[in-house]
Design an enzyme around this catalytic site. Structure first.
Site, PDB file in Angstrom:
ATOM      1  N   SER A 150       0.975  -1.398  -0.155  1.00  5.19           N
ATOM      2  CA  SER A 150       0.215   0.092   0.650  1.00  5.19           C
ATOM      3  C   SER A 150       0.660   1.077  -0.451  1.00  5.19           C
ATOM      4  O   SER A 150       2.049   1.546   0.478  1.00  5.19           O
ATOM      5  CB  SER A 150      -1.210  -0.247   1.256  1.00  5.19           C
ATOM      6  OG  SER A 150      -1.605   1.539   1.172  1.00  5.19           O
ATOM      7  N   TYR A 163      -1.952  -0.166  10.599  1.00  2.47           N
ATOM      8  CA  TYR A 163      -1.968  -0.449   9.299  1.00  2.47           C
ATOM      9  C   TYR A 163      -0.518  -0.268   8.430  1.00  2.47           C
ATOM     10  O   TYR A 163       0.247  -0.834   7.652  1.00  2.47           O
ATOM     11  CB  TYR A 163      -3.064   0.274   8.819  1.00  2.47           C
ATOM     12  CG  TYR A 163      -3.547  -0.078   6.854  1.00  2.47           C
ATOM     13  CD1 TYR A 163      -3.562  -1.333   6.581  1.00  2.47           C
ATOM     14  CD2 TYR A 163      -3.396   0.472   6.435  1.00  2.47           C
ATOM     15  CE1 TYR A 163      -3.911  -2.122   5.407  1.00  2.47           C
ATOM     16  CE2 TYR A 163      -3.021   0.176   4.555  1.00  2.47           C
ATOM     17  CZ  TYR A 163      -3.918  -0.735   4.434  1.00  2.47           C
ATOM     18  OH  TYR A 163      -4.353  -1.654   3.370  1.00  2.47           O
TER      19      TYR A 163
END
Length: 255
Positions: A150, A163
């Protein structure tokens, strides 16, 4: 989209009940590969998508299991390899934000040990354990791995700092798995930006429009945008390994 001749090849895609995973599994199947779609055992979307793809004439099987569970994740991979008969491609796509809403950097009280454990087990350790379990079959086939990282692992805030840390870990792990599995197996990753999919984060209209306005290409990514790059890294890109390709429409270049 580039077409590949993948007849006789086999692939396992984790987190394939929806979104990026489903788009990649669909593209692999359309190009002739036999594909195992991993999904959580209690997620009805998994069997539904397997049935849909079979009705379309594609060679797909279900691979239920939780990559965030050490025993179940390994069992799932071993069973998928046995059912497929071989493994050429592994896509470690399963992931979770751990929260339905974004957690701002200053909201430290919301970043609990439980959140860390969930994110680490699924997003980071899940990638390692699935690749480790698949390694013998991938080496035998001289195959390839693609991981879903990501832009949150590349200095973007993401859904939370926890995250982002797990996705930064995926980027580092990708490099080290490329070293560990060379020369037989290539390992790469993609780093998506904002994606229109059934992701668990509840975007506000302001967040959604902001991610479009900030992107140089003035739109959000679709799952197919990611699947196209992932398919290239698996079936093409013969001299590319240990790399992370950013697929964000220029979102991280906008300043």
């Amino acid at each position: 989209m580039i077409r590949y001749e993948l007849a006789g090849r086999a692939a396992l895609v984790t987190g394939a009940a929806s979104g990026i995973g489903l788009a990649l599994a669909t593209q692999l199947a359309r190009n002739g590969a036999r594909v195992a779609l991993n999904h959580l055992a209690d997620d009805p979307r998994g069997p539904e998508q397997v049935a849909r793809l079979r009705e379309a004439g594609h060679d797909v099987i279900a691979a239920p299991g939780n990559v965030g569970d050490p025993a179940d994740g390994v069992r799932m991979v071993e069973q998928a390899v046995a059912d497929l008969g071989r493994l050429d491609f592994l896509a470690n796509n399963a992931g979770t934000p751990g929260s339905r809403t974004s957690i701002a950097s200053h909201e430290l009280d919301r970043i609990t040990d439980e959140l860390w454990q969930t994110l680490l087990q699924v997003n980071l350790l899940g990638v390692f354990r699935c690749t480790k379990a698949a390694a013998p079959a991938l080496k035998a086939a001289r195959g390839a791995v693609v991981n879903t990282a990501s832009i949150a692992g590349l200095n973007s805030p993401g859904s939370s700092m926890a995250y982002g840390a797990t996705k930064a870990g995926v980027i580092s792990l990708t490099k080290n798995l490329a070293r560990a599995l060379a020369p037989e197996v290539r390992v790469n990753a993609v780093a998506p930006g904002a994606v229109d999919s059934a992701w668990m984060i509840e975007w506000t209209n302001e967040q959604r429009s902001g991610s479009i306005d900030k992107a140089l290409l003035k739109r959000r990514c679709t799952p197919d945008d990611l699947a196209e790059v992932m398919l290239f890294l698996l079936a093409g890109a013969a001299m590319v390994t240990g790399q992370t390709v950013v697929v964000d429409g220029g979102l991280t270049l906008s300043g």
